[in-house]
Design a protein around this motif. Structure first.
Motif, PDB file in Angstrom:
ATOM      1  N   ALA A   1      11.493  12.726   7.370  1.00  0.00           N
ATOM      2  CA  ALA A   1      11.292  12.455   5.946  1.00  0.00           C
ATOM      3  C   ALA A   1       9.838  12.114   5.646  1.00  0.00           C
ATOM      4  O   ALA A   1       9.269  12.577   4.649  1.00  0.00           O
ATOM      5  N   GLN A   2       9.216  11.319   6.520  1.00  0.00           N
ATOM      6  CA  GLN A   2       7.835  10.898   6.269  1.00  0.00           C
ATOM      7  C   GLN A   2       6.861  12.064   6.359  1.00  0.00           C
ATOM      8  O   GLN A   2       5.851  12.097   5.654  1.00  0.00           O
ATOM      9  N   SER A   3       7.157  13.029   7.219  1.00  0.00           N
ATOM     10  CA  SER A   3       6.268  14.184   7.355  1.00  0.00           C
ATOM     11  C   SER A   3       6.281  15.054   6.105  1.00  0.00           C
ATOM     12  O   SER A   3       5.323  15.782   5.827  1.00  0.00           O
ATOM     13  N   ASN A   4       7.365  14.973   5.333  1.00  0.00           N
ATOM     14  CA  ASN A   4       7.485  15.777   4.113  1.00  0.00           C
ATOM     15  C   ASN A   4       7.084  15.017   2.854  1.00  0.00           C
ATOM     16  O   ASN A   4       6.614  15.618   1.881  1.00  0.00           O
ATOM     17  N   LYS A   5       7.289  13.697   2.870  1.00  0.00           N
ATOM     18  CA  LYS A   5       7.019  12.887   1.675  1.00  0.00           C
ATOM     19  C   LYS A   5       6.384  11.568   2.101  1.00  0.00           C
ATOM     20  O   LYS A   5       7.019  10.757   2.752  1.00  0.00           O
ATOM     21  N   CYS A   6       5.137  11.364   1.716  1.00  0.00           N
ATOM     22  CA  CYS A   6       4.456  10.109   2.022  1.00  0.00           C
ATOM     23  C   CYS A   6       3.469   9.846   0.892  1.00  0.00           C
ATOM     24  O   CYS A   6       2.678  10.723   0.534  1.00  0.00           O
ATOM     25  N   GLU A   7       3.509   8.647   0.329  1.00  0.00           N
ATOM     26  CA  GLU A   7       2.737   8.403  -0.892  1.00  0.00           C
ATOM     27  C   GLU A   7       2.312   6.937  -0.967  1.00  0.00           C
ATOM     28  O   GLU A   7       3.109   6.036  -0.724  1.00  0.00           O
TER      29      GLU A   7
ATOM     30  N   LEU B   1       0.828  -1.208   0.000  1.00  0.00           N
ATOM     31  CA  LEU B   1       0.000   0.000   0.000  1.00  0.00           C
ATOM     32  C   LEU B   1       0.861   1.257   0.000  1.00  0.00           C
ATOM     33  O   LEU B   1       0.553   2.239  -0.673  1.00  0.00           O
ATOM     34  N   ASN B   2       1.931   1.197   0.768  1.00  0.00           N
ATOM     35  CA  ASN B   2       2.798   2.354   1.006  1.00  0.00           C
ATOM     36  C   ASN B   2       4.025   2.319   0.099  1.00  0.00           C
ATOM     37  O   ASN B   2       4.779   1.346   0.101  1.00  0.00           O
ATOM     38  N   LYS B   3       4.229   3.391  -0.657  1.00  0.00           N
ATOM     39  CA  LYS B   3       5.410   3.519  -1.516  1.00  0.00           C
ATOM     40  C   LYS B   3       6.554   4.029  -0.639  1.00  0.00           C
ATOM     41  O   LYS B   3       6.964   5.185  -0.702  1.00  0.00           O
ATOM     42  N   THR B   4       7.080   3.151   0.149  1.00  0.00           N
ATOM     43  CA  THR B   4       7.956   3.492   1.268  1.00  0.00           C
ATOM     44  C   THR B   4       9.237   4.202   0.854  1.00  0.00           C
ATOM     45  O   THR B   4       9.757   5.046   1.594  1.00  0.00           O
ATOM     46  N   GLU B   5       9.741   3.883  -0.322  1.00  0.00           N
ATOM     47  CA  GLU B   5      11.053   4.423  -0.694  1.00  0.00           C
ATOM     48  C   GLU B   5      11.069   5.935  -0.848  1.00  0.00           C
ATOM     49  O   GLU B   5      12.137   6.553  -0.773  1.00  0.00           O
ATOM     50  N   VAL B   6       9.906   6.564  -1.038  1.00  0.00           N
ATOM     51  CA  VAL B   6       9.904   8.012  -1.272  1.00  0.00           C
ATOM     52  C   VAL B   6      10.427   8.783  -0.064  1.00  0.00           C
ATOM     53  O   VAL B   6      10.889   9.914  -0.196  1.00  0.00           O
ATOM     54  N   TYR B   7      10.358   8.170   1.120  1.00  0.00           N
ATOM     55  CA  TYR B   7      10.932   8.825   2.300  1.00  0.00           C
ATOM     56  C   TYR B   7      11.959   7.951   3.031  1.00  0.00           C
ATOM     57  O   TYR B   7      12.898   8.456   3.637  1.00  0.00           O
TER      58      TYR B   7
ATOM     59  N   LEU C   1      14.279   5.772   1.965  1.00  0.00           N
ATOM     60  CA  LEU C   1      15.653   5.738   1.465  1.00  0.00           C
ATOM     61  C   LEU C   1      16.481   6.867   2.066  1.00  0.00           C
ATOM     62  O   LEU C   1      17.611   6.656   2.517  1.00  0.00           O
ATOM     63  N   ASP C   2      15.914   8.075   2.086  1.00  0.00           N
ATOM     64  CA  ASP C   2      16.626   9.208   2.686  1.00  0.00           C
ATOM     65  C   ASP C   2      16.893   8.965   4.168  1.00  0.00           C
ATOM     66  O   ASP C   2      17.976   9.274   4.676  1.00  0.00           O
ATOM     67  N   ALA C   3      15.901   8.407   4.856  1.00  0.00           N
ATOM     68  CA  ALA C   3      16.053   8.163   6.294  1.00  0.00           C
ATOM     69  C   ALA C   3      17.176   7.169   6.563  1.00  0.00           C
ATOM     70  O   ALA C   3      18.014   7.378   7.456  1.00  0.00           O
TER      71      ALA C   3
ATOM     72  N   THR D   1      18.398   7.331  15.956  1.00  0.00           N
ATOM     73  CA  THR D   1      18.785   8.124  14.789  1.00  0.00           C
ATOM     74  C   THR D   1      17.852   7.865  13.614  1.00  0.00           C
ATOM     75  O   THR D   1      17.390   8.795  12.942  1.00  0.00           O
ATOM     76  N   LEU D   2      17.562   6.586  13.355  1.00  0.00           N
ATOM     77  CA  LEU D   2      16.668   6.249  12.248  1.00  0.00           C
ATOM     78  C   LEU D   2      15.279   6.824  12.481  1.00  0.00           C
ATOM     79  O   LEU D   2      14.659   7.359  11.556  1.00  0.00           O
ATOM     80  N   ASP D   3      14.782   6.742  13.705  1.00  0.00           N
ATOM     81  CA  ASP D   3      13.447   7.275  14.004  1.00  0.00           C
ATOM     82  C   ASP D   3      13.389   8.780  13.749  1.00  0.00           C
ATOM     83  O   ASP D   3      12.398   9.289  13.207  1.00  0.00           O
TER      84      ASP D   3
END
Length: 214
Positions: free
Chosen positions: A83-89, A16-22, A24-26, A75-77
């Motif tokens: 990243a997720q707050s800016n990009k989630c798709e 459901l979640n296109k996770t890489e959009v945020y 990968l940066d994290a 650190t990851l959190d």
């Protein structure tokens, strides 16, 4: 006692979640800050769907200390939330497909290797939370087989279908006598889906498959 529920359990990341959009940066920022790696984007993407504990050992090694693991998690959190707050798709047609399945009487659940609170936060950011009747995150066994089993125990469905993109999802379906629909558009390799009952290349294909299943 068996209920009348026709339960569909969805994996989240890569389904459901296109996770890489945020994500990968994290991951990149976390590993860089900790001085770990280098790891390619392909290697990072291959981790999507695994448990957090498995990720720690993969990136930091089997002899990782408690302090190192804690620092990695914190650190990851931090980078993940930013990243997720800016990009989630979500993937195309996810919301409309879930809406159609709900209208046709299917009982929709999430079965994920992520913690419950993280699942809820992600679904709300994707505007998908209200489509789901139940959410099952990672259990103490750290194994999706047990997560799906919890849903079965709770709801005793008339039919059970698992939808996901990784081998973890296939194994959960197999061990719980569920039909498995593999998502070829996600993060799993072809090898992981070779034993799927059905393979889809877009989420809306589920609707026609469910008419055949039940």
């Amino acid at each position: 006692m068996e209920s009348s529920k026709r339960l569909i359990a969805f994996d989240l990341d890569g389904t459901l979640n296109k996770t890489e959009v945020y994500a990968l940066d994290a991951y990149r920022n976390t590993l860089k800050e900790l001085g770990v790696g280098p790891f390619s984007d392909e290697e990072i993407l291959d981790r999507f769907g695994a448990t957090h504990e498995e990720d720690i050992k993969y990136f930091l090694g089997n002899d990782v200390t408690e302090n190192q693991a804690k620092k990695y998690s914190i650190t990851l959190d931090r980078y993940w939330q930013e990243a997720q707050s800016n990009k989630c798709e979500s993937y195309p047609m996810v919301a409309s497909t879930l809406q159609s399945l709900k209208e046709n009487g299917y009982y929709l659940c999430i079965c994920s290797n992520a913690p419950y609170d993280e699942i809820v936060g992600t679904l709300k950011r994707l505007d998908l939370f209200d489509y789901f009747d139940d959410i099952q995150g990672l259990t103490p066994e750290c194994d999706k087989v047990y997560s799906l089993r919890e849903l079965v125990k709770k709801h005793e469905p008339r039919s059970l279908t698992m939808v996901g993109d990784r081998y973890y999802d296939y194994l959960a379906a197999k061990e719980n006598q569920a039909t498995f629909i593999g998502c070829a558009y996600g993060y799993g390799k072809d090898e992981e889906l070779k034993h799927a009952d059905y393979v889809i290349h877009s989420i809306q294909e589920i609707e026609s498959i469910m008419k055949v299943i039940c």
